[in-house]
Design an enzyme around this catalytic site. Structure first.
Site, mmCIF file in Angstrom:
data_model
loop_
_atom_site.group_PDB
_atom_site.id
_atom_site.type_symbol
_atom_site.label_atom_id
_atom_site.label_comp_id
_atom_site.label_asym_id
_atom_site.label_seq_id
_atom_site.Cartn_x
_atom_site.Cartn_y
_atom_site.Cartn_z
ATOM 1 N N GLU A 1 1.242 -1.589 0.092
ATOM 2 C CA GLU A 1 -0.265 0.011 0.575
ATOM 3 C C GLU A 1 0.760 1.334 -0.142
ATOM 4 O OE1 GLU A 1 -1.773 2.725 2.331
ATOM 5 O OE2 GLU A 1 -2.207 1.301 3.762
ATOM 6 N N CYS B 1 -2.944 8.087 3.612
ATOM 7 C CA CYS B 1 -2.641 8.473 2.176
ATOM 8 C C CYS B 1 -4.056 8.256 1.982
ATOM 9 C CB CYS B 1 -1.259 7.086 2.673
ATOM 10 S SG CYS B 1 -3.126 5.745 3.855
#
Length: 500
Positions: A245, A279
């Site tokens: 990720e 994020c």
């Protein structure tokens, strides 16, 4: 600690990693730094512990994980205060983060058997004499390299699912939040004291690299796209599978029939929570021409009310001091290219804080639009319609999350976004949805945590067939006759030769 030390920057003293608050400089933790040999030994101990943990079975693992979940819930204030001290995150935001992490621990524990356990799979007519079974067996040892911005929720999104699947976990927390990582492991050890099933290794980037090369059976990484590429290169040396990720530059689209109050509220939360250090945070917004001015006014009004500071404020400090220069550069570049600051602006960066900044009319090739800012800033640009918004949103190599506000076309627009996750008429909500997979595409990474897909990431699919009778159409044998082959040809034409 040297006098020149910048609060929040990790330093190593006498073989220990020293973590301090980015807001006050108060020491949050002092953890031993692992040498490469230490990392290898930790992984080997975890391998033996993993065999024991896998041998417990789903029921015993579930019971222990649910006890850990209850411990986390009972000590949520303690953990939230540590998250606040070490990373600067407001306590209220830390509570929300921990709550979502607890939900994931609960779901993974309760659903691991159903998703991963042995089950029968239907056979096909051509091989009807065989039964088919499928199960997911643990890898063994899973390495987890976690981030500093969500030091509880994000690593547990991998670790809890890996543990529920029957793996041991070796966790390398960010050097900016090692004390939080150690707290998580210590509390798990209170519940599972028999074997080192969940352990930590501490240090800087070289320790993460050592973990990649340590012989772990799979590695889950969360961090920047640039570091993800280094992690993949290191793991490629041993063909260690990787779950990544990486960065994001998530967009929000506001259509002409959107509820503007709800959109503005979600935009401010999605873009500025955790000081924009998210994020999946909203960093760029595309609002259609008819509602652009009204939407911007509502965003500015809400963002302008937010308080900034160390204690009791809505927005805390920037956790990683060097990120302040990135945020300042993005703001300055946007203004130099003709963008306008309708809130904040050139003087918003006041170390260790950044005040909310809303930029409009920013060119699409500006750093503030194309690169991950990771600060409490938003770019809001006007577009003709939702089609143009989708085109602009999809123009970047990132593809983590996104948000769409509207009524008639919202879901259709969401499906067109090149992203792993999209929230319709909300922002960031997919992160707390334990039943949904979490992950991105493109330079935002690959693989999924959370939900059923997240559990399957941490188990190897094992296929088993078993003969249950003689073959009516012998195929996989040298004993077949020409008559058998002729029957195979006729059966193939009968089964597959017709259009239907």
């Amino acid at each position: 600690m040297t006098a020149a030390h910048v609060p929040g920057s990790p330093v190593i003293e006498d073989g220990r990693l020293v973590s301090t608050s980015p807001a006050t400089g108060v020491e949050a933790g002092r953890l031993p730094v692992a040498a490469p040999a230490d990392v290898e030994r930790t992984v080997e101990r975890a391998r033996e512990a993993g065999r024991w943990w896998a041998g417990l079975g789903f029921t015993a693992r579930r019971e222990r994980l649910l006890r850990w979940r209850s411990l986390l819930a009972g000590r949520i204030e303690e953990l939230a205060e540590l998250v606040h001290t070490e990373g600067g995150k407001p306590v209220a935001d830390a509570v929300v983060e921990i709550l979502t992490a607890i939900e994931h621990v609960d779901w993974a524990a309760r659903n691991a058997r159903r998703v991963l356990g042995p089950r029968r799979v239907r056979s096909r007519l051509i091989v009807v004499e065989f039964s088919a079974h499928l199960e997911y067996q643990p890898y063994g040892v899973v390495g987890v390299i976690g981030p500093w911005n969500y030091p509880v929720h994000t690593p547990l999104g991998s670790a809890a699912y890996a543990l529920a699947a029957g793996n041991a976990v070796v966790f390398k927390p960010s050097e900016y939040t090692p004390a939080v990582g150690q707290w998580l492991v210590d509390t798990f050890t209170e519940v599972v004291p028999e074997q080192p099933v969940f352990t930590t290794v501490h240090g800087l980037g070289d320790v993460g690299a050592a973990l990649c090369r340590s012989g772990v059976d799979k590695l889950a990484f969360t961090g920047s796209t640039a570091t993800a590429k280094k992690v993949m290169a290191a793991c490629a040396e041993s063909l260690t599978p990787v779950l990544v990720e990486a960065g994001g530059k998530d967009a929000m689209i506001v259509d002409s029939d959107a509820d503007l109050d709800a959109a503005a509220e979600a935009c401010v939360w999605g873009g500025l929570t955790n000081a924009g250090q998210t994020c999946i945070g909203i960093e760029r917004v595309y609002a259609v021409e008819p509602v652009f001015d009204a939407f911007v006014a509502k965003v500015v009004e809400r963002a302008g009310r937010l308080t900034v500071g160390a204690e009791g404020a809505d927005i805390g400090p920037i956790t990683m001091p060097r990120q302040l220069d990135v945020i300042r550069r993005h703001i300055d570049d946007a203004l130099a290219r003709g963008g306008r600051a309708v809130l904040g602006g050139a003087d918003a960066v006041r170390p260790p804080y950044v005040h909310p900044t809303v930029l409009v009319d920013v060119p699409e090739d500006a750093d503030a639009v194309r690169q991950e800012t990771f600060g409490p800033t938003l770019t809001v640009n006007r577009v003709r319609d939702a089609d143009e918004a989708v085109t602009r949103a999809n123009a970047l190599p990132y593809g983590l999350g996104g948000s769409v506000f509207g009524r008639r076309r919202a879901v259709a627009v969401a499906r067109r976004l090149r992203a792993g996750m999209v929230a319709v008429n909300s922002a960031l909500t997919f992160a707390g949805m334990s039943t949904l997979p979490f992950g991105g595409v493109g330079e935002s990474g690959f693989g999924r945590i959370h939900g059923e897909d997240g559990l399957r990431e941490f188990g190897r699919a094992k296929a088993v067939t078993r003969r249950r009778g003689p073959s009516l159409l012998p195929a996989a044998t040298f004993e077949r006759t020409p008559a058998d082959v002729a029957r195979l040809v006729r059966a193939t034409k009968l089964l597959y030769g017709r259009r239907r």
